[in-house]
Each structure stands twice: as C-alpha cells, then as structure tokens.
Design an enzyme around this catalytic site. Structure first.
Site, short mmCIF file in Angstrom:
data_model
loop_
_atom_site.label_atom_id
_atom_site.label_comp_id
_atom_site.label_asym_id
_atom_site.label_seq_id
_atom_site.Cartn_x
_atom_site.Cartn_y
_atom_site.Cartn_z
N ARG A 1 -25.42 -2.50 6.98
CA ARG A 1 -24.95 -3.74 6.78
C ARG A 1 -25.58 -4.77 7.78
O ARG A 1 -25.73 -5.89 7.74
CB ARG A 1 -23.43 -3.87 6.49
CG ARG A 1 -22.85 -3.44 5.37
CD ARG A 1 -23.07 -4.52 4.38
NE ARG A 1 -22.74 -4.05 3.14
CZ ARG A 1 -21.43 -4.04 2.58
NH1 ARG A 1 -20.38 -4.60 2.98
NH2 ARG A 1 -21.48 -3.56 1.27
N LYS B 1 0.82 -1.30 0.00
CA LYS B 1 0.12 -0.19 -0.02
C LYS B 1 1.01 1.38 -0.01
O LYS B 1 1.93 1.43 0.65
CB LYS B 1 -0.93 0.06 1.23
CG LYS B 1 -2.09 0.71 0.99
CD LYS B 1 -3.31 0.21 1.95
CE LYS B 1 -4.21 1.23 2.04
NZ LYS B 1 -5.36 1.10 3.10
N GLU C 1 -19.27 -5.74 9.84
CA GLU C 1 -20.40 -5.04 10.78
C GLU C 1 -21.23 -5.84 11.45
O GLU C 1 -21.57 -5.66 12.39
CB GLU C 1 -20.80 -3.95 10.03
CG GLU C 1 -19.93 -2.61 9.41
CD GLU C 1 -19.05 -3.17 8.56
OE1 GLU C 1 -19.18 -4.15 7.94
OE2 GLU C 1 -18.24 -2.17 8.17
C1 LIG Z 1 -18.71 -2.20 4.69
C2 LIG Z 1 -17.54 -1.29 4.75
N1 LIG Z 1 -16.92 -0.92 6.10
C3 LIG Z 1 -15.71 -0.43 6.20
C4 LIG Z 1 -15.52 0.51 5.10
C5 LIG Z 1 -14.35 1.46 5.38
N2 LIG Z 1 -12.97 1.20 4.62
C6 LIG Z 1 -12.69 1.45 3.46
S1 LIG Z 1 -11.38 0.98 2.79
C7 LIG Z 1 -11.11 -0.08 4.15
C8 LIG Z 1 -10.05 -0.90 4.08
C9 LIG Z 1 -10.06 -1.98 3.08
O1 LIG Z 1 -8.89 -2.76 2.83
P1 LIG Z 1 -8.55 -3.38 1.62
O2 LIG Z 1 -9.80 -4.13 0.92
O3 LIG Z 1 -7.57 -4.57 2.06
O4 LIG Z 1 -7.85 -2.45 0.89
P2 LIG Z 1 -6.70 -1.62 0.89
O5 LIG Z 1 -7.07 -0.19 1.23
O6 LIG Z 1 -5.78 -2.50 1.60
O7 LIG Z 1 -6.14 -1.51 -0.68
C10 LIG Z 1 -12.05 0.07 5.04
C11 LIG Z 1 -12.26 -0.60 6.56
C12 LIG Z 1 -16.36 0.33 3.74
N3 LIG Z 1 -15.77 1.02 2.98
N4 LIG Z 1 -17.14 -0.44 3.79
#
Ligand SMILES: Cc1ncc(C[n+]2csc(CCOP(=O)(O)OP(=O)(O)O)c2C)c(N)n1
Length: 634
Positions: free
Chosen positions: A405, A288, A377
């Site tokens: 959710r 990242k 969630e």
């Molecule tokens: C249902 C939901 N919960 C929480 C989030 C907040 N959120 C956005 S990006 C993220 C992290 C995602 O991690 P990953 O899929 O590994 O992607 P990365 O950012 O590491 O590339 C979170 C928790 C969201 N978008 N949707």
C-alpha cells in the site's frame, strides 16, 4: 453438531431460503448462525470476534437485499464467516483456511456472493462506488450496492478517498459503518473519538432527531410541497447536520446510530434505506465478539484466538514442552526496546498492528516513543520519513503485504530523500492460512529496484538483532529488514549486538559439488538438510546472502568461479527477486552456470500451512533436496 441443533440454519442453503422466513424467525437464525461459527472456529481456528459481531447485520443484509444481484462488499473480509455460511458454504465451512479449502476471506472465484475479493482493508467504499457507477452505466437502476466497513478500516486514506468521491457521484451506495471501537487492537485516532462523541453526545442526537422528525411532519403536506421541503431540508441540513456531522458534510445522508444486534430493527431500517437514493451511511454499533463471553472481554486476543474450548472459553495452547525459539516478531519487539534504551532517537511506528508486530512491547514500556497510527500504511511511512527528516530514528514496522500500500511513500518520501528510516517488514514470504492476500511475496522484488535502499533478510534471531542494531547506526539510509511469520530457530536468542557490514553475506558451509545461495530464514531448510547431504555423499556449499541490495558481489564472484551448478532460494517471488539479482550478476559478469531459482512462482498462491505451500511452490526441504539431486544427475 448435528442439523437438529440448527433447526433453521440447516435449511438455509442460499439467501433465497433465508428470505422465505418470517421476520420473527430472524433472531433464531442469528442465534444459530452465531453458534455455528463458535462450533466450527473453536476446532478449526480463524478470525473469530469480528464475525460474531456482525451476525445480526449479516442476516439482516441478506434478508433485505436481493443478493447476489444486490452487492454486499465486505471490507477486509475477516468478518464474513456468517456471510459465507448463509451463501451456500455451510457444509464446507469446516475447511475454512485449510489447504484447498474455503478461503478465510471473500473471494470472487469462490462464490458469486463474494462480490469483491478482499483481505486488505479499506477498499469497500471505492469498490462499491465503482459497482454503483457500473450499474448506472448499464441501466441497472434497481441494483443496490452496500459496503460494510469497520471503524478501524475507516481510518485509512483509501476509505476517505472513496467517501469523498461517492459524495459527489450521487450513486446509490449504502455504507454500513460497523462501529465497535476496535481494530485488532483498540481503534485509535480522532475519527474514533468522533464516532464515540457522535454516539454519546445527547445534544447532537437531539438536534438530529428534531431535524428528522420535523422533516417527517413536513412531508405530510403532500407532493406539491416537494420543492419547498427540499429547500427546507437542504437548509436545515446545511445549517445543522452538515456542520455537525462529518458524513453529512461529505454529502452522505447519515442514519443512526442503530443497535447492530437488534436484527429486526436492522432489517426494517435497511428496508427503509432501500428507498432512499443517493449516498447513505448507516452507523451501526456492535460489540466485537458478541455472544461469546471471553471474546467480548478480551477482544484483541479473540480477534484470531487459535483453537479453543467452546464450553469453558479457554484457548488451547499448543504443546510447548522444552525451551522454544521465539517468534521473529517478539525478537523485533524486545530488540527495539533494548536499542531504544540506548538510542533516544529511536521511535517505533505501527499502522494498527501493535499486537501483530509486537510493537506493543515498546508501547507499554515507552508509551511516548511508540505510535499506533491506525490502519494507514501510507501515512505510517511518510510520518516516519518526517520524523527522520528532523533527526529521529524511526523503526516503521509493517507487514510485508500491507507495505504494498505504501510503495510510493517508500520511494518518493523516503528513498529519494535519502532518509534514515528502518522498515521492518514482518510476515515476509508465504504466511500460511491467511492466503493470497496476505503472503509477503513481492517485497524483495519491489524493494530491490529502488535506489538508496538497503534490503536485507535475517537467517535467524541473532541476525535480526544485528541487522536492527546496524540499521540504527548513524547515516545508514533507508534500510529494509524483512523476516517471516512464525518462530525462529534460536531458543537462546538474546545475543550481543554486532555491527554487520552492509552488503556482505557469508559462507555457512563449504562444499564442492553445488552451491545453494539463500536469503532470509528460509535458508534454515538448507541447514536442516546438511546431514542428509553428507550421508548421501553430496558436497553442498551453502551461502547466506543476508542482503539482496547491495548484493555481495565478492561472494558471488567466488561462487561463480567455483561452481557451474547453483541454486538460489528465497521465500518470495522468483520474478525480479533475489534469484533474478543473481542472474543479473551472472549475465553482467559473463559467467555461465546452470542456475535454478527456487521461490514463489509467477502466480498467486492460495492458503494452507506454510510447509504445504512451500511444497506446492517447490521449495520445501524435500523439493530442495530433489533439485540438488536432479541438477547433479544432469
Ligand atoms: C491494509 C491493511 N492493514 C492492516 C490489516 C490488518 N487488519 C485486519 S483486520 C484489522 C482491523 C479492522 O478493524 P475494523 O475494520 O474496525 O474491523 P473489526 O475487526 O473491528 O470488525 C486489521 C488492522 C489489513 N487487513 N489490511
């Protein structure tokens, strides 16, 4: 930056242009794309680290696959900036997340390349499977469907549900698992450990390589041995791979791990995978923030850093002279620690948002009393309910829109069981630049209809603290406290705790001509108008209702007895929300008054700054003032 800095990128107006390039050019395209993202996002802030991490993957996918006929389904979509830039939106990308500008997430209404609208996580596998089955039904057998999902998003139940279903449908979907061991904060949970094991375990990788090498050799025997190969393949797979690989056990063919920053290797692997039918998973390792030093080093901060100096890598802080009011989330974060120091039953829970909710303050101070459960969630709510069922006092903090959710977990697992769980809903109301997927528009409406729930919204920091204090007192039942994104109004916010009477609002200002009833922090807009009303000789009464459920019927009787012109104000949908509750009261009690409900209208609101969006929805200060004037003029 002028076009000559982007020698190749400036010529790519669609993926078809990209596909005209030689494979040897892909590295340069990737470098230019990365630089373009850095250039634009440094001055027009948005998500950052995630898009940098998938630059090579984005280039390789659009190079190999025939998009938009082939579908790329991004999970969450915060990493799709490169995709947007390659798919015809380079020249408008500087409007990213701005009012009327490009959306910060893939959006079906914005581009045919955005095959699925997104913003919330973990939808990609299910959506891709749906598309794959649709392709089968329509005999579009040459259509490729690719879901790109991060390891963080893979922790949600929905992702597992999709995998489970895809494993028996034998559809041609490719899941690209973008594994960087990060969510916004470091990823958590057993799956994360498993992915680490699988990429580091020499034994596993050797066994896997041996198996695939053997299969490769056997294939050379020719077509007559096809059945034999299949048998051996299945045999070996079931003995070795299926036992030792989670995805293989779910009938996916697992490939990888591959280096997600080697664009040429990625392109050749993806080209090979095109010819392998059935459900496949490519495990891709990325970093990242790749290519921007500070973003690689401090990945949580650089998930969405705000404006920064692209040369020094310094984040540009907004001018904060004088004592500032804190963010609501920080008041939550400090207050839960204060309460937990006195009440040893209190436990903090967040589904993957320690930094976003400020529960990280408790996680640092009381690591054994605060849990990050991953992007989950539904689990966060039922886990909290379980804790409450056996005597703990959970504070489950979830962004309002993500709580959508976990609705049945609130109803079935918490309210119906009459359990003492405090739900702190952060980002209630219009959130600004994240847009339609992230606005906390519906919570007051969808919580208000559930029995056994107390539903409250604080006007300011002191009220938030008092509501949190009240909610953790014995036997208060399930208790929702919703507050907005951003700062409050009280620089001196560390007030003493006071128990609030549940279901009791208050009159903030007496008046004679018209009443404004507000719920939550949006009521501060009315406070800001007091002197203007006074100067104009308009006598406004203002009530802060505090609770949507139970609503303060005594106060409403007072108001409806005194006024025939009433405005309700909420930072939430007017359909079924606080204003609707007031109308129900009026009808049930045979009052008659002109009631105007100000709030989010019955449509999805796009992105922009909060003030821009309040204005669009008709409840910024100017619109509130005008509504008062108009009603008095009628
Ligand atoms: C249902 C939901 N919960 C929480 C989030 C907040 N959120 C956005 S990006 C993220 C992290 C995602 O991690 P990953 O899929 O590994 O992607 P990365 O950012 O590491 O590339 C979170 C928790 C969201 N978008 N949707």
């Amino acid at each position: 930056m002028t076009d000559e800095h982007y020698e190749l990128l400036s010529r790519i107006n669609s993926p078809a242009d990209l596909r005209k390039l030689k494979a040897d050019d892909l590295m340069q395209v990737s470098n230019e794309l990365r630089q373009f993202i850095i250039d634009v996002v440094s001055s027009n802030p948005g998500h950052f680290g995630a898009s940098l991490g998938v630059v090579e993957l984005t280039v390789a996918l659009h190079y190999v696959f025939n998009t938009p006929y082939d579908r790329i389904v991004w999970d969450v979509g915060h990493q799709a900036y490169g995709h947007k830039i390659l798919t015809g939106r380079r020249d408008i990308f500087h409007t990213n997340r701005k009012y009327k500008g490009v959306s910060g997430f893939p959006n079906r209404f914005e581009s045919e390349y955005d095959s699925f609208g997104v913003g919330h996580s973990s939808t990609s596998i299910s959506a891709a499977l749906g598309m794959a089955v649709a392709a089968q039904k329509k005999d579009e057998t040459d259509r490729n469907i690719i879901a790109v999902i991060g390891d963080g998003s893979m922790t949600a139940g929905l992702a597992f549900e999709g995998l489970n279903n895809a494993g028996i449908e034998h559809s041609n979907i490719l899941v690209v698992l973008n594994d960087n061991h990060m969510a916004i904060d470091p990823n958590v949970g057993a799956l994360n450990e498993y992915l680490l094991d699988i990429t580091t375990s020499k034994t596993y990788n050797k066994v896997k390589d041996d198996v695939w090498n053997t299969l490769g050799k056997i294939r050379k025997f020719g077509p007559n041995t096809q059945a034999f190969i299949q048998k051996i393949e299945n045999g070996i797979k079931s003995i070795i791979l299926r036992q030792s690989n989670f995805f293989e056990a779910l009938n996916f063919r697992y490939f990888g791990p591959v280096d997600g920053h080697d664009v040429n290797h990625l392109a050749s692997v993806l080209a090979d995978l095109k010819h392998i039918s059935g459900p496949k998973l490519l495990h891709c390792q990325t970093k990242k923030g790749k290519g921007f030093k500070n973003a690689e080093l401090e990945q949580t901060i650089w998930h969405a850093p705000g404006k920064f100096d692209k040369k020094t890598g310094e984040i540009i802080k907004s001018n904060t002279e004088g004592k500032q009011a804190p963010k609501f989330q920080d008041v939550f974060g400090h207050t839960i620690v204060e309460l937990a120091e006195k009440n040893d039953k209190i436990i903090g829970i967040t589904p993957a948002m320690p930094t976003g909710s400020s529960l990280n303050i408790m996680m640092e101070k009381m690591p054994d009393r605060a849990f990050d459960v991953g992007i989950a969630e539904q689990h966060a709510v039922t886990f909290s309910a379980g804790l409450a069922a056996d005597g703990m006092m959970p504070f489950c903090n979830i962004y309002s829109s993500f709580m959508q959710r976990a609705y049945d977990q609130v109803i079935h697992d918490t309210a119906l069981q009459n359990l003492n769980v405090v739900f702190c809903l952060d980002r209630g109301g219009l959130v600004g630049a994240d847009g339609a997927t992230h606005h906390g528009a519906f919570d007051l409406a969808y919580m208000r209809c559930v029995p056994n729930l107390t539903v409250s919204a604080p006007l300011n920091e002191e009220e938030l603290r008092n509501l949190m204090y009240t909610a953790q007192l014995p036997d208060k039942g399930a208790f929702v406290i919703r507050y907005p994104r951003g700062k409050g109004v009280m620089p001196d916010w560390k007030t003493d705790f006071k128990e609030l009477e549940i279901g009791k609002g208050r009159v903030l200002k007496q008046g004679m001509d018209i009443a404004i009833l507000s719920i939550g922090a949006i009521g501060n807009l009315v406070l800001n108008l007091y002197s203007k009303f006074e100067n104009e000789g308009i006598s406004v009464e203002h009530c802060d209702m505090r609770f949507v459920k139970p609503i303060d019927t005594n106060l409403l009787h007072q108001v409806f007895s005194k006024f025939d012109k009433i405005i309700t104000l909420e930072d939430g949908t007017i359909v079924g929300g606080f204003g609707s509750a007031v109308l129900e009261f009026m009808s049930e009690n045979n009052y008659s008054a002109k009631v105007v409900r100000l709030g989010i209208p019955d449509r999805f609101i796009e992105h922009g700054t909060q003030p821009e969006l309040y204005k669009e929805c008709g409840y910024d200060e100017g619109s509130i003032y005008q509504t008062v004037v108009d009603m008095l003029g009628e």
